[in-house]
Enzyme design. Structure first.
Site, PDB file in Angstrom:
ATOM      1  CG  ASP A 118     -14.256 -53.152 -13.765  1.00 43.10           C
ATOM      2  OD1 ASP A 118     -13.469 -53.191 -14.830  1.00 43.10           O
ATOM      3  OD2 ASP A 118     -15.399 -53.905 -13.412  1.00 43.10           O
ATOM      4  CG  ASN A 125      -6.467 -58.365 -15.034  1.00 41.68           C
ATOM      5  OD1 ASN A 125      -6.190 -57.537 -14.383  1.00 41.68           O
ATOM      6  ND2 ASN A 125      -7.739 -58.659 -15.275  1.00 41.68           N
ATOM      7  CD  GLU A 127     -18.377 -50.115   6.595  1.00 39.44           C
ATOM      8  OE1 GLU A 127     -19.417 -50.324   5.977  1.00 39.44           O
ATOM      9  OE2 GLU A 127     -18.298 -50.818   7.818  1.00 39.44           O
TER      10      GLU A 127
HETATM   11  C1  FPP Z   1     -10.071 -52.920 -15.487  1.00 39.20           C
HETATM   12  O1  FPP Z   1     -10.955 -52.393 -16.485  1.00 39.20           O
HETATM   13  C2  FPP Z   1      -8.755 -52.271 -15.571  1.00 39.20           C
HETATM   14  C3  FPP Z   1      -7.660 -52.958 -15.497  1.00 39.20           C
HETATM   15  C4  FPP Z   1      -7.629 -54.454 -15.665  1.00 39.20           C
HETATM   16  C5  FPP Z   1      -6.475 -52.276 -15.431  1.00 39.20           C
HETATM   17  C6  FPP Z   1      -6.320 -50.878 -14.620  1.00 39.20           C
HETATM   18  C7  FPP Z   1      -5.199 -50.382 -15.162  1.00 39.20           C
HETATM   19  C8  FPP Z   1      -5.222 -48.847 -15.183  1.00 39.20           C
HETATM   20  C9  FPP Z   1      -6.390 -47.997 -14.536  1.00 39.20           C
HETATM   21  C10 FPP Z   1      -4.069 -48.431 -15.970  1.00 39.20           C
HETATM   22  C11 FPP Z   1      -3.218 -47.587 -14.993  1.00 39.20           C
HETATM   23  C12 FPP Z   1      -2.670 -48.135 -13.898  1.00 39.20           C
HETATM   24  C13 FPP Z   1      -1.458 -47.474 -13.387  1.00 39.20           C
HETATM   25  C14 FPP Z   1      -1.103 -47.918 -12.224  1.00 39.20           C
HETATM   26  C15 FPP Z   1      -0.701 -46.780 -14.304  1.00 39.20           C
HETATM   27  P1  FPP Z   1     -11.398 -53.311 -17.528  1.00 39.20           P
HETATM   28  O2  FPP Z   1     -10.306 -53.357 -18.490  1.00 39.20           O
HETATM   29  O3  FPP Z   1     -11.511 -54.672 -17.062  1.00 39.20           O
HETATM   30  O4  FPP Z   1     -12.888 -52.742 -18.217  1.00 39.20           O
HETATM   31  P2  FPP Z   1     -14.152 -53.330 -18.485  1.00 39.20           P
HETATM   32  O5  FPP Z   1     -14.866 -54.332 -17.540  1.00 39.20           O
HETATM   33  O6  FPP Z   1     -14.956 -52.310 -19.182  1.00 39.20           O
HETATM   34  O7  FPP Z   1     -13.741 -54.457 -19.961  1.00 39.20           O
END
Ligand code: FPP
Length: 241
Positions: free
Chosen positions: A19, A67, A206
């Site tokens: 996150d 999402n 955990e």
């Molecule tokens: C949450 O941060 C992240 C996501 C919903 C996407 C996770 C994806 C990646 C790390 C990209 C790459 C993954 C792979 C497997 C190639 P957020 O966007 O909710 O952050 P925020 O809470 O700061 O808005």
């Protein structure tokens, strides 16, 4: 900083809620996708660190069933990123001994992405050093509902006696049926919630919540958390003997 290397009593299976990509990008005045791209580079680093840290199973939350509520541009950007990541990383993952699996409902994903996911699973099926599971269009409640539906069909067909159904029976129908339960769940970015991730499987896990945003989460941060886990006492509802 924690020393690197596998601690004794380290976790076998670590699950991560990655996150903070959006905030990381926002802090730099850049679009959210820039943060997701930086996040993808961290995935590479964290997977590569697993053998040294003694981690055999790594499960990462890449896209949740919730999402889809994000803007069309962000959703499309993330799907493109997943396709590029798979295409670009496939050979490296194969050489590193990583077996890749995907969990989540593939029905809503674009066929091109699903094809790449299937191909990567097949390509790496012979690997056994690190088992990396990527959750895409995954939600814990959705997974349990899908598993229950599949199990109900087996009951209706007479192949399972309803009186024999217990937790182990249902677990056989989960997306994660071949994986051990996670020992440690890490969430970055300072949020202390589980957001529908591995609800069933994390019953005795955990938890570690770190304020570091995912694109800043390095191998050293990872090693430090893993080392701390080794000092925890897990009782699984019992008492210390
Ligand atoms: C949450 O941060 C992240 C996501 C919903 C996407 C996770 C994806 C990646 C790390 C990209 C790459 C993954 C792979 C497997 C190639 P957020 O966007 O909710 O952050 P925020 O809470 O700061 O808005």
């Amino acid at each position: 900083m924690a020393e690197t290397g596998a601690p004794e009593n380290g976790p076998q299976h670590v699950a991560i809620i990655m996150d903070g990509n959006g905030r990381w990008a926002q802090n730099r005045g850049r679009p959210r996708l820039f943060g997701h791209q930086a996040g993808a580079s961290r995935v590479r680093e964290i997977v590569a660190a697993c053998p040294d840290l003694g981690i055999r199973y790594l499960t990462i939350f890449a896209f949740s069933t919730e999402n889809w509520k994000r803007t069309q541009a962000e959703v499309t950007g993330l799907m493109t990123l997943f396709r590029r990541y798979i295409t670009k990383e496939a050979q490296a993952l194969l050489k590193q001994g990583v077996r890749v699996r995907f969990i989540g409902d593939r029905d809503r994903l674009e066929p091109k992405l699903v094809d790449l996911m299937n191909e990567l699973e097949e390509l790496t099926a012979g690997n056994d050093l690190v088992h990396m599971t990527v959750a895409i269009n995954y939600g814990g409640r959705d997974e349990v509902a899908r598993a229950t539906k599949r199990m109900a069909h087996e009951v209706a067909a007479g192949r399972i006696n309803p009186d024999d159904v217990d937790a182990e029976t249902l677990a056989r129908f989960l997306d994660t049926c071949v994986l051990p339960d996670p020992d440690l769940v890490i969430r970055t970015s300072g949020e202390a919630r589980i957001s529908n991730f591995l609800l069933w499987q994390s019953a005795y896990a955990e938890y570690e919540f770190t304020p570091i945003l995912w694109p800043d989460f390095t191998r050293d941060h990872f090693a430090e958390i893993v080392a701390r886990y080794a000092n925890r006492e897990r009782r699984y509802g019992g008492v210390k003997v």
